[in-house]
Design an enzyme around this catalytic site. Structure first.
Site, PDB file in Angstrom:
ATOM      1  N   CYS A   1      93.740  55.005  19.723  1.00  0.00           N
ATOM      2  CA  CYS A   1      93.070  55.961  20.584  1.00  0.00           C
ATOM      3  C   CYS A   1      92.009  55.176  21.334  1.00  0.00           C
ATOM      4  O   CYS A   1      91.813  53.997  21.098  1.00  0.00           O
ATOM      5  CB  CYS A   1      92.400  57.034  19.739  1.00  0.00           C
ATOM      6  SG  CYS A   1      93.539  57.794  18.597  1.00  0.00           S
TER       7      CYS A   1
ATOM      8  N   ARG B   1      95.251  54.066  26.256  1.00  0.00           N
ATOM      9  CA  ARG B   1      95.350  53.876  24.807  1.00  0.00           C
ATOM     10  C   ARG B   1      95.915  55.108  24.084  1.00  0.00           C
ATOM     11  O   ARG B   1      96.215  55.059  22.892  1.00  0.00           O
ATOM     12  CB  ARG B   1      93.969  53.556  24.223  1.00  0.00           C
ATOM     13  CG  ARG B   1      93.325  52.327  24.831  1.00  0.00           C
ATOM     14  CD  ARG B   1      91.950  52.121  24.256  1.00  0.00           C
ATOM     15  NE  ARG B   1      92.021  51.799  22.847  1.00  0.00           N
ATOM     16  CZ  ARG B   1      92.174  50.587  22.362  1.00  0.00           C
ATOM     17  NH1 ARG B   1      92.259  49.563  23.175  1.00  0.00           N
ATOM     18  NH2 ARG B   1      92.221  50.387  21.064  1.00  0.00           N
TER      19      ARG B   1
ATOM     20  N   TRP C   1      95.855  59.406  20.624  1.00  0.00           N
ATOM     21  CA  TRP C   1      97.286  59.206  20.445  1.00  0.00           C
ATOM     22  C   TRP C   1      97.542  59.578  18.994  1.00  0.00           C
ATOM     23  O   TRP C   1      97.119  58.871  18.076  1.00  0.00           O
ATOM     24  CB  TRP C   1      97.652  57.747  20.718  1.00  0.00           C
ATOM     25  CG  TRP C   1      99.126  57.483  20.692  1.00  0.00           C
ATOM     26  CD1 TRP C   1      99.989  57.634  21.725  1.00  0.00           C
ATOM     27  CD2 TRP C   1      99.902  57.012  19.584  1.00  0.00           C
ATOM     28  NE1 TRP C   1     101.264  57.292  21.328  1.00  0.00           N
ATOM     29  CE2 TRP C   1     101.236  56.906  20.024  1.00  0.00           C
ATOM     30  CE3 TRP C   1      99.604  56.664  18.267  1.00  0.00           C
ATOM     31  CZ2 TRP C   1     102.263  56.477  19.198  1.00  0.00           C
ATOM     32  CZ3 TRP C   1     100.635  56.243  17.449  1.00  0.00           C
ATOM     33  CH2 TRP C   1     101.954  56.146  17.909  1.00  0.00           C
TER      34      TRP C   1
ATOM     35  N   ASN D   1      89.016  55.542  16.006  1.00  0.00           N
ATOM     36  CA  ASN D   1      90.275  54.910  16.387  1.00  0.00           C
ATOM     37  C   ASN D   1      90.776  54.131  15.179  1.00  0.00           C
ATOM     38  O   ASN D   1      90.040  53.305  14.640  1.00  0.00           O
ATOM     39  CB  ASN D   1      90.027  53.957  17.575  1.00  0.00           C
ATOM     40  CG  ASN D   1      91.231  53.100  17.889  1.00  0.00           C
ATOM     41  OD1 ASN D   1      92.368  53.525  17.719  1.00  0.00           O
ATOM     42  ND2 ASN D   1      90.992  51.889  18.347  1.00  0.00           N
ATOM     43  N   GLY D   2      92.005  54.403  14.749  1.00  0.00           N
ATOM     44  CA  GLY D   2      92.548  53.694  13.581  1.00  0.00           C
ATOM     45  C   GLY D   2      93.175  54.681  12.622  1.00  0.00           C
ATOM     46  O   GLY D   2      93.481  55.820  12.989  1.00  0.00           O
TER      47      GLY D   2
ATOM     48  N   GLU E   1     113.784  42.431  28.505  1.00  0.00           N
ATOM     49  CA  GLU E   1     112.541  42.960  29.075  1.00  0.00           C
ATOM     50  C   GLU E   1     112.824  43.971  30.194  1.00  0.00           C
ATOM     51  O   GLU E   1     112.173  45.012  30.283  1.00  0.00           O
ATOM     52  CB  GLU E   1     111.684  41.776  29.571  1.00  0.00           C
ATOM     53  CG  GLU E   1     110.413  42.135  30.332  1.00  0.00           C
ATOM     54  CD  GLU E   1     109.431  42.996  29.556  1.00  0.00           C
ATOM     55  OE1 GLU E   1     109.608  43.204  28.336  1.00  0.00           O
ATOM     56  OE2 GLU E   1     108.480  43.496  30.184  1.00  0.00           O
TER      57      GLU E   1
ATOM     58  N   LYS F   1     111.572  47.802  30.178  1.00  0.00           N
ATOM     59  CA  LYS F   1     110.770  48.418  31.253  1.00  0.00           C
ATOM     60  C   LYS F   1     111.408  49.724  31.694  1.00  0.00           C
ATOM     61  O   LYS F   1     110.731  50.726  31.859  1.00  0.00           O
ATOM     62  CB  LYS F   1     110.670  47.497  32.474  1.00  0.00           C
ATOM     63  CG  LYS F   1     109.752  46.317  32.416  1.00  0.00           C
ATOM     64  CD  LYS F   1     108.288  46.609  32.355  1.00  0.00           C
ATOM     65  CE  LYS F   1     107.836  46.833  30.951  1.00  0.00           C
ATOM     66  NZ  LYS F   1     107.300  45.753  30.190  1.00  0.00           N
TER      67      LYS F   1
ATOM     68  N   GLU G   1     111.174  52.532  28.910  1.00  0.00           N
ATOM     69  CA  GLU G   1     109.867  53.093  28.563  1.00  0.00           C
ATOM     70  C   GLU G   1     109.258  53.945  29.677  1.00  0.00           C
ATOM     71  O   GLU G   1     108.531  54.874  29.384  1.00  0.00           O
ATOM     72  CB  GLU G   1     108.890  52.024  28.055  1.00  0.00           C
ATOM     73  CG  GLU G   1     108.461  51.002  29.050  1.00  0.00           C
ATOM     74  CD  GLU G   1     107.580  49.925  28.423  1.00  0.00           C
ATOM     75  OE1 GLU G   1     106.912  50.178  27.426  1.00  0.00           O
ATOM     76  OE2 GLU G   1     107.550  48.817  28.981  1.00  0.00           O
TER      77      GLU G   1
ATOM     78  N   HIS H   1     131.980  41.125  22.719  1.00  0.00           N
ATOM     79  CA  HIS H   1     131.979  41.410  21.279  1.00  0.00           C
ATOM     80  C   HIS H   1     131.529  42.832  20.976  1.00  0.00           C
ATOM     81  O   HIS H   1     131.036  43.097  19.879  1.00  0.00           O
ATOM     82  CB  HIS H   1     131.090  40.385  20.551  1.00  0.00           C
ATOM     83  CG  HIS H   1     131.570  38.986  20.766  1.00  0.00           C
ATOM     84  ND1 HIS H   1     132.617  38.437  20.072  1.00  0.00           N
ATOM     85  CD2 HIS H   1     131.174  38.040  21.657  1.00  0.00           C
ATOM     86  CE1 HIS H   1     132.833  37.208  20.495  1.00  0.00           C
ATOM     87  NE2 HIS H   1     131.971  36.944  21.465  1.00  0.00           N
TER      88      HIS H   1
ATOM     89  N   LYS I   1      99.030  51.959  24.913  1.00  0.00           N
ATOM     90  CA  LYS I   1      99.000  50.553  25.323  1.00  0.00           C
ATOM     91  C   LYS I   1      98.804  49.608  24.141  1.00  0.00           C
ATOM     92  O   LYS I   1      99.530  48.641  23.994  1.00  0.00           O
ATOM     93  CB  LYS I   1      97.890  50.366  26.350  1.00  0.00           C
ATOM     94  CG  LYS I   1      97.765  48.957  26.878  1.00  0.00           C
ATOM     95  CD  LYS I   1      98.534  48.786  28.146  1.00  0.00           C
ATOM     96  CE  LYS I   1      98.545  47.367  28.634  1.00  0.00           C
ATOM     97  NZ  LYS I   1      99.862  46.970  29.142  1.00  0.00           N
TER      98      LYS I   1
HETATM   99  C1  F6R Z   1     105.821  47.240  26.834  1.00  0.00           C
HETATM  100  C2  F6R Z   1     104.590  46.828  26.191  1.00  0.00           C
HETATM  101  C3  F6R Z   1     104.578  46.684  24.715  1.00  0.00           C
HETATM  102  C4  F6R Z   1     103.610  45.579  24.281  1.00  0.00           C
HETATM  103  C5  F6R Z   1     103.508  45.537  22.757  1.00  0.00           C
HETATM  104  C6  F6R Z   1     102.623  44.402  22.278  1.00  0.00           C
HETATM  105  O1  F6R Z   1     105.711  47.289  28.233  1.00  0.00           O
HETATM  106  O2  F6R Z   1     103.587  46.634  26.832  1.00  0.00           O
HETATM  107  O3  F6R Z   1     105.861  46.476  24.215  1.00  0.00           O
HETATM  108  O4  F6R Z   1     104.074  44.355  24.764  1.00  0.00           O
HETATM  109  O5  F6R Z   1     102.993  46.748  22.296  1.00  0.00           O
HETATM  110  O6  F6R Z   1     101.334  44.518  22.771  1.00  0.00           O
HETATM  111  P1  F6R Z   1     100.349  43.286  22.822  1.00  0.00           P
HETATM  112  O7  F6R Z   1     100.917  42.288  23.766  1.00  0.00           O
HETATM  113  O8  F6R Z   1      99.044  43.853  23.288  1.00  0.00           O
HETATM  114  O9  F6R Z   1     100.281  42.729  21.429  1.00  0.00           O
END
Ligand code: F6R
Length: 609
Positions: free
Chosen positions: A2, A27, A74, A98-99, A482, A486, A489, A505, A604
């Site tokens: 959060c 967040r 969150w 937060n946590g 990747e 993208k 998500e 396969h 995030k």
């Molecule tokens: C996807 C994304 C996440 C982060 C993952 C790790 O677009 O951003 O998959 O890459 O949560 O986060 P960090 O890099 O902050 O450890």
């Protein structure tokens, strides 16, 4: 996962807190709340939904306060709702958290037996009850909090105010980030710097087990046993504008377009072309010690794990050292064999991802050296690592990572060259050539943006499909992963990334004219294989979108479903292939009217396991 913020000072806290929360919304964004003292009386406003909802609900009230705390959530324990939104309050003691409090059920049951009545399903509420039970025994807010902390297991950063002590803001940090911002007779606490960046760049980064007691006069920091601590002030070199949208519709788009600048900042001062030497001056792992490493582990989550996979290819190909890329949540529990002469590279944008930090600690336990490739100055990963390679991409607010990813690739490239040079796997001539290629990268990224119109056309053709397959080989196999991540998500289209050689396969069974197959066609030894893969898809009625690296750098031509990107060496092609994939995901999500910067269910920084 959060965002929390707190303020004490001379200005009206309420707009400051709401604006700060908006910078933390990445967040978590399922509910929000604020607590403040208005005419010496405690006021709390909370709601389910985004910060905008909270803001609208209080905008017609004439509220004024010089102290307050706020939260964007969150959900972990308890569904998103007004009752579960923070701040939580018991007997005039208010907490934002937060946590996760791991032993909260146990604590809750004990408190209930003593007559405490709970009004939410959250783990956080136990903290308020605990503090309040000590306050009832006559302790002030600081000491009541200290006593309460002794009962808590888990991760928490806390902001606390109390109606009876209207001139104190308490901050506590344990395994979740918390920064104190130092203004002129005003102070902030927040989960991340952008929350108060327009007011001050001077910060104190709290460490685990530390508590700050903040009044209008200043900040005093102690450990949980009340031992005073002296902390250094760090100045953050980010501009407030970096955390704004600057005319773009979404942070994600702005951040895509910031990549030439972010890459330039990440490579600045990192090497000299005279000798082809990489500058690792700030590393505590000496350059000469690099040649002793026999094994490299790259550990990360999500997008950063995709960078780790690319790093494995780069390190093995350039430095000829065996490298493994691991998902942090697997690494931490799989009893990895980590020889002492190993280097563990953790890759993390935020530096606060719970699984990545746990993996980093596991590596340290085995006696390995840890290098953190990180974007956030002073984050937990950087403080616990032996050396740090900062990616200077600036604050990344969009939940879908873009510029942080490509700067991670650049950092891994530079580090692989340093390693290769020290190992004697490449000579000065080769390292000069490789480093020289980097100088052209920002401009080539700019050129790739010229493909935007072609990408929009492709997005318009396919935005309604249900599934997508992304294929790549070698260094660009992780880029296929990747690209698929993208898309899923931010647009919620199911997408899978696959190494193209594996198509036969299994996934080939999925191919029909409803599933576009996007193929990354790089130059080099696998080009012909990729072209064969394209034919195999077409032969089964599949729709192919190909992103092709030009053999030579000519002006970019456009044809439907084929996009040509500028040529560069195989390692840096990973960056150039990433750009059209980011734009494609973005435009598809726009067409599907998705919430791009705040996709559903995501946050995030994943600071919980
Ligand atoms: C996807 C994304 C996440 C982060 C993952 C790790 O677009 O951003 O998959 O890459 O949560 O986060 P960090 O890099 O902050 O450890």
């Amino acid at each position: 996962m959060c965002g929390i913020i707190g303020y004490i000072g001379k200005q009206n806290a309420i707009p400051l807190l709401i604006n700060g929360l908006k910078k933390l919304e990445y967040r978590g964004y399922d509910s929000a709340g604020i607590a403040f003292l208005h005419a010496k009386k405690l006021e709390i406003r909370r709601c389910a939904g985004k910060i905008q909802v909270l803001e609208s609900s209080i905008k017609n009230e004439n509220l004024n306060s010089l102290i307050g705390i706020a939260h964007t959530r969150w959900a972990t324990h308890g569904r998103p709702s007004e009752e579960n939104a923070h701040p939580h309050q018991v007997n005039g003691i208010v907490v934002v958290h937060n946590g996760i409090i791991e032993n909260y059920l146990d604590l809750k049951n004990k408190l209930k037996k003593k007559g405490h009545v709970f009004s939410s399903d959250t783990d956080t509420e136990v903290i308020c009850h605990l503090i309040s039970s000590y306050a009832e025994k006559g302790l002030d807010i600081k000491n009541a909090t200290r006593q309460a902390l002794k009962h808590l297991n888990g991760a928490y950063s806390l902001g606390i105010i109390a109606e009876k002590e209207p001139d104190k803001l308490i901050a506590v940090k344990n395994d979740s980030p918390l920064i104190v911002g130092l203004g002129n007779s005003e102070f902030f606490i927040a989960s991340d710097v952008p929350a108060f960046l327009s007011h001050t760049k001077d910060v104190i980064i709290l460490d685990n087990g530390e508590m700050a007691v903040i009044t209008k006069k200043g900040v005093s920091i102690s450990d949980i046993n009340d031992k005073p601590l002296k902390k250094k002030t760090t100045t953050i070199n980010w501009n407030p504008e970096m955390a704004e949208k600057n005319g773009y519709n979404h942070f994600m788009l702005k951040e895509i377009y910031e990549q030439p600048r972010a890459i330039t900042d990440t490579i600045r001062g990192r090497f000299s072309l005279d000798q082809g030497n990489v500058n690792l001056e700030e590393f505590s792992i000496k350059k000469s010690a690099l040649k002793k490493f026999k094994k490299i582990f790259l550990v990360a989550c999500g997008t950063s794990w995709h960078a780790a996979l690319v790093g494995k290819y780069m390190i093995e190909s350039l430095a000829k050292i065996s490298a493994e890329a691991d998902i942090a949540s697997e690494f931490r529990y799989r009893d990895p064999v980590i020889p002492k002469d190993s280097l563990v590279i953790v890759i993390t944008q935020s530096g606060e991802t719970a699984d990545t930090l746990a993996a980093q600690r596991e590596a340290k336990k085995h006696g390995a050296k840890v290098l953190s490739i990180c974007n956030v100055i002073g984050s937990s990963s950087t403080r616990e690592a032996d050396s740090v390679f900062y990616t200077h991409s600036g604050p990344e607010i969009g939940v879908a990572s873009t510029k942080a990813f490509t700067t991670q690739l650049v950092a891994l490239y530079i580090f692989s060259i340093a390693l290769a040079k020290e190992k004697g796997a490449i000579d000065s001539r080769r390292s000069k050539k490789l480093l020289n290629d980097l100088l052209f990268l920002p401009e080539k990224v700019e050129n790739t943006f010229l493909l935007n119109d072609s990408i929009i056309k492709i997005a318009k053709k396919y935005f309604q499909v249900k599934d997508f397959l992304y294929l790549g080989r070698n260094l660009n196999y992780p880029i296929a992963l990747e690209g698929a991540l993208k898309l899923k998500e931010i647009s919620y289209i199911h997408a899978e990334g696959y190494p193209a050689g594996e198509m036969k396969h299994g996934p080939i069974a999925l191919i029909d004219n409803d599933m576009p197959v996007l193929v990354l066609v790089a130059k080099g030894k696998v080009r012909n294989k990729l072209l064969s893969n394209i034919e195999e898809v077409k032969a089964r009625g599949g729709e192919v979108i190909s992103i092709v690296e030009k053999k030579r750098y000519k002006s970019l031509s456009r044809s439907p479903n084929t996009i040509y990107i500028p040529a560069i060496n195989q390692y840096l092609s990973t960056v150039l292939f990433s750009i059209p994939l980011q734009l494609l995901a973005y435009h598809i999500a726009v067409l599907r009217e998705c919430d791009i910067d705040q996709p559903r269910n995501l946050a995030k920084s994943v600071t919980v396991e």
